[in-house]
Design a protein around this motif. Structure first.
Motif, PDB file in Angstrom:
ATOM      1  N   GLN A  90      44.223  51.685  27.821  1.00 32.87           N
ATOM      2  CA  GLN A  90      44.131  52.279  29.181  1.00 32.87           C
ATOM      3  C   GLN A  90      45.424  52.242  30.124  1.00 32.87           C
ATOM      4  OE1 GLN A  90      41.209  53.761  29.844  1.00 32.87           O
ATOM      5  NE2 GLN A  90      40.542  53.400  27.825  1.00 32.87           N
ATOM      6  N   GLY A  91      46.431  52.029  29.642  1.00 34.63           N
ATOM      7  CA  GLY A  91      47.597  51.987  30.333  1.00 34.63           C
ATOM      8  C   GLY A  91      48.246  50.881  31.212  1.00 34.63           C
ATOM      9  N   PHE A  92      47.247  49.691  31.004  1.00 37.14           N
ATOM     10  CA  PHE A  92      47.600  48.341  31.654  1.00 37.14           C
ATOM     11  C   PHE A  92      48.651  47.743  31.009  1.00 37.14           C
ATOM     12  CE2 PHE A  92      43.488  49.535  33.468  1.00 37.14           C
ATOM     13  CZ  PHE A  92      43.629  48.980  34.652  1.00 37.14           C
ATOM     14  N   THR A  93      49.610  46.886  31.605  1.00 38.88           N
ATOM     15  CA  THR A  93      50.719  46.131  31.310  1.00 38.88           C
ATOM     16  C   THR A  93      50.466  44.696  32.015  1.00 38.88           C
ATOM     17  OG1 THR A  93      52.249  46.862  32.752  1.00 38.88           O
ATOM     18  CG2 THR A  93      52.262  47.940  30.637  1.00 38.88           C
ATOM     19  N   VAL A  94      50.839  43.540  31.298  1.00 41.92           N
ATOM     20  CA  VAL A  94      50.763  42.382  31.950  1.00 41.92           C
ATOM     21  C   VAL A  94      51.874  42.261  32.962  1.00 41.92           C
ATOM     22  CG1 VAL A  94      50.844  39.863  31.335  1.00 41.92           C
ATOM     23  CG2 VAL A  94      49.855  41.203  29.610  1.00 41.92           C
ATOM     24  N   ILE A  95      51.212  41.747  34.311  1.00 44.16           N
ATOM     25  CA  ILE A  95      52.428  41.409  35.266  1.00 44.16           C
ATOM     26  C   ILE A  95      52.358  39.767  35.709  1.00 44.16           C
ATOM     27  CG2 ILE A  95      52.324  43.947  36.013  1.00 44.16           C
ATOM     28  CD1 ILE A  95      50.670  42.656  38.315  1.00 44.16           C
ATOM     29  N   GLY A  96      51.704  39.056  35.105  1.00 41.84           N
ATOM     30  CA  GLY A  96      51.263  37.624  35.718  1.00 41.84           C
ATOM     31  C   GLY A  96      50.437  36.899  35.017  1.00 41.84           C
ATOM     32  N   THR A  97      50.148  35.911  35.593  1.00 46.18           N
ATOM     33  CA  THR A  97      49.031  34.978  35.022  1.00 46.18           C
ATOM     34  C   THR A  97      48.258  34.335  35.988  1.00 46.18           C
ATOM     35  OG1 THR A  97      50.373  33.259  34.935  1.00 46.18           O
ATOM     36  CG2 THR A  97      50.547  34.450  32.600  1.00 46.18           C
ATOM     37  N   ARG A  98      47.252  33.885  35.864  1.00 48.00           N
ATOM     38  CA  ARG A  98      46.351  32.990  36.996  1.00 48.00           C
ATOM     39  C   ARG A  98      45.562  31.845  35.991  1.00 48.00           C
ATOM     40  NH1 ARG A  98      41.031  36.385  38.977  1.00 48.00           N
ATOM     41  NH2 ARG A  98      40.157  36.627  36.791  1.00 48.00           N
ATOM     42  N   GLN A  99      45.028  30.878  36.881  1.00 48.44           N
ATOM     43  CA  GLN A  99      43.939  30.111  36.421  1.00 48.44           C
ATOM     44  C   GLN A  99      42.508  30.433  36.954  1.00 48.44           C
ATOM     45  OE1 GLN A  99      45.829  26.224  36.990  1.00 48.44           O
ATOM     46  NE2 GLN A  99      46.092  26.099  34.656  1.00 48.44           N
ATOM     47  N   PHE A 100      41.549  30.265  36.142  1.00 46.62           N
ATOM     48  CA  PHE A 100      40.322  30.790  36.545  1.00 46.62           C
ATOM     49  C   PHE A 100      39.341  29.821  35.904  1.00 46.62           C
ATOM     50  CE2 PHE A 100      36.405  33.201  35.942  1.00 46.62           C
ATOM     51  CZ  PHE A 100      36.430  33.867  36.883  1.00 46.62           C
ATOM     52  N   ARG A 101      38.355  29.103  36.879  1.00 46.98           N
ATOM     53  CA  ARG A 101      37.480  28.236  36.653  1.00 46.98           C
ATOM     54  C   ARG A 101      36.013  29.028  36.168  1.00 46.98           C
ATOM     55  NH1 ARG A 101      36.993  23.179  37.367  1.00 46.98           N
ATOM     56  NH2 ARG A 101      38.863  23.015  38.641  1.00 46.98           N
ATOM     57  N   VAL A 102      35.870  28.333  35.230  1.00 46.76           N
ATOM     58  CA  VAL A 102      34.438  28.507  34.637  1.00 46.76           C
ATOM     59  C   VAL A 102      33.706  27.258  34.378  1.00 46.76           C
ATOM     60  CG1 VAL A 102      32.772  29.806  32.872  1.00 46.76           C
ATOM     61  CG2 VAL A 102      34.990  30.868  33.401  1.00 46.76           C
ATOM     62  N   GLY A 103      32.764  26.965  35.356  1.00 42.78           N
ATOM     63  CA  GLY A 103      32.279  25.633  35.365  1.00 42.78           C
ATOM     64  C   GLY A 103      33.233  24.317  35.551  1.00 42.78           C
ATOM     65  N   ALA A 104      33.188  23.743  34.544  1.00 42.98           N
ATOM     66  CA  ALA A 104      34.278  22.634  34.763  1.00 42.98           C
ATOM     67  C   ALA A 104      35.570  22.821  33.972  1.00 42.98           C
ATOM     68  CB  ALA A 104      33.505  21.197  34.022  1.00 42.98           C
ATOM     69  N   VAL A 105      35.614  23.860  33.544  1.00 37.98           N
ATOM     70  CA  VAL A 105      36.856  24.150  32.624  1.00 37.98           C
ATOM     71  C   VAL A 105      37.833  25.051  33.401  1.00 37.98           C
ATOM     72  CG1 VAL A 105      38.008  24.759  30.612  1.00 37.98           C
ATOM     73  CG2 VAL A 105      35.895  23.393  30.763  1.00 37.98           C
ATOM     74  N   VAL A 106      39.181  25.040  33.577  1.00 37.44           N
ATOM     75  CA  VAL A 106      40.225  25.992  34.174  1.00 37.44           C
ATOM     76  C   VAL A 106      40.748  26.592  32.846  1.00 37.44           C
ATOM     77  CG1 VAL A 106      42.223  26.401  35.366  1.00 37.44           C
ATOM     78  CG2 VAL A 106      40.500  24.638  36.087  1.00 37.44           C
ATOM     79  N   HIS A 107      40.763  27.772  32.880  1.00 41.12           N
ATOM     80  CA  HIS A 107      41.088  28.631  31.861  1.00 41.12           C
ATOM     81  C   HIS A 107      42.502  29.443  32.220  1.00 41.12           C
ATOM     82  CE1 HIS A 107      37.612  28.130  29.318  1.00 41.12           C
ATOM     83  NE2 HIS A 107      36.896  28.159  30.551  1.00 41.12           N
ATOM     84  N   ASP A 108      43.262  29.967  31.206  1.00 45.05           N
ATOM     85  CA  ASP A 108      44.425  30.809  31.501  1.00 45.05           C
ATOM     86  C   ASP A 108      44.129  32.288  31.411  1.00 45.05           C
ATOM     87  OD1 ASP A 108      46.213  28.640  32.179  1.00 45.05           O
ATOM     88  OD2 ASP A 108      46.411  28.343  30.142  1.00 45.05           O
ATOM     89  N   ASP A 109      44.406  33.043  32.522  1.00 42.68           N
ATOM     90  CA  ASP A 109      44.060  34.347  32.290  1.00 42.68           C
ATOM     91  C   ASP A 109      45.493  35.154  32.353  1.00 42.68           C
ATOM     92  OD1 ASP A 109      41.333  33.801  32.602  1.00 42.68           O
ATOM     93  OD2 ASP A 109      41.186  34.942  34.542  1.00 42.68           O
ATOM     94  N   LEU A 110      45.484  36.478  32.081  1.00 44.90           N
ATOM     95  CA  LEU A 110      46.471  37.357  32.299  1.00 44.90           C
ATOM     96  C   LEU A 110      45.987  38.273  33.340  1.00 44.90           C
ATOM     97  CD1 LEU A 110      47.228  38.247  28.325  1.00 44.90           C
ATOM     98  CD2 LEU A 110      48.407  36.764  29.824  1.00 44.90           C
ATOM     99  N   VAL A 111      47.223  38.639  34.261  1.00 41.21           N
ATOM    100  CA  VAL A 111      46.745  39.602  35.123  1.00 41.21           C
ATOM    101  C   VAL A 111      47.745  41.042  34.667  1.00 41.21           C
ATOM    102  CG1 VAL A 111      47.196  40.194  37.563  1.00 41.21           C
ATOM    103  CG2 VAL A 111      46.748  37.764  37.002  1.00 41.21           C
TER     104      VAL A 111
END
Length: 176
Positions: free
Chosen positions: A150-171
């Protein structure tokens, strides 16, 4: 695709219950087996409340879209575009966040995902936005491929919590 058995339409506050339901169903459908079940249930209960969708659908700076099966109008996907950006990246004038875009797995390959994305892009253009941002779980490789098509490119990262676990996301970002 000729004559799909679904439609995408703008959703309003009266659609909050359907949006809440499809939000939880698609989250569970997408991540069951990848995330802890109790964390997923806690996340859905906290993040997919009808009140959340009423607020988004009532804000003239946001767009909420609902994918439905025809006939019967059962909810099978949705997207939420918000002017409030919750991503830890440098922002530019005219940025908007595609906060959510999901469809049930039975709809994958039907064209619903690209249709939801196109209507989100159209809404961003109507809002005068210049760039769409989104965050996605780093392990959701199917979503990565979709966003890149769809034309998106990665520009960064973030951490995202689901319940008790923090996950690494792409932005991701793409111009409109």
């Amino acid at each position: 695709m000729a004559d799909p058995n679904w439609r995408v339409r703008a959703a309003g506050p009266a659609d909050a219950d359907a949006l809440s339901l499809v939000a939880s169903a698609t989250f569970l459908d997408t991540y069951a087996g990848s995330l802890d079940g109790s964390d997923m249930v806690e996340h859905c209960a906290a993040k997919n409340r009808p009140e959340t969708f009423v607020a988004w659908a009532s804000d003239p700076r946001d767009a909420v879209l609902l994918g439905e099966i025809i006939p019967g109008h059962a909810p099978v996907g949705y997207a939420v575009l918000t002017s409030t950006i919750d991503l830890p990246v440098p922002l530019e004038a005219g940025d908007i966040e595609l906060r959510r875009i999901y469809s049930l797995s039975r709809m994958h390959g039907s064209g619903l995902g690209p249709a939801l994305m196109q209507q989100a892009v159209d809404a961003a253009i109507q809002f005068g936005s210049r760039r769409i941002l989104l965050g996605v779980w780093g392990e959701n490789h199917r979503a990565h491929r979709f966003y890149e098509r769809q034309g998106f490119t990665v520009i960064g990262t973030r951490q995202f919590r689901v319940g008790a676990v923090v996950h690494d996301d792409l932005v991701y970002a793409r111009p409109v």
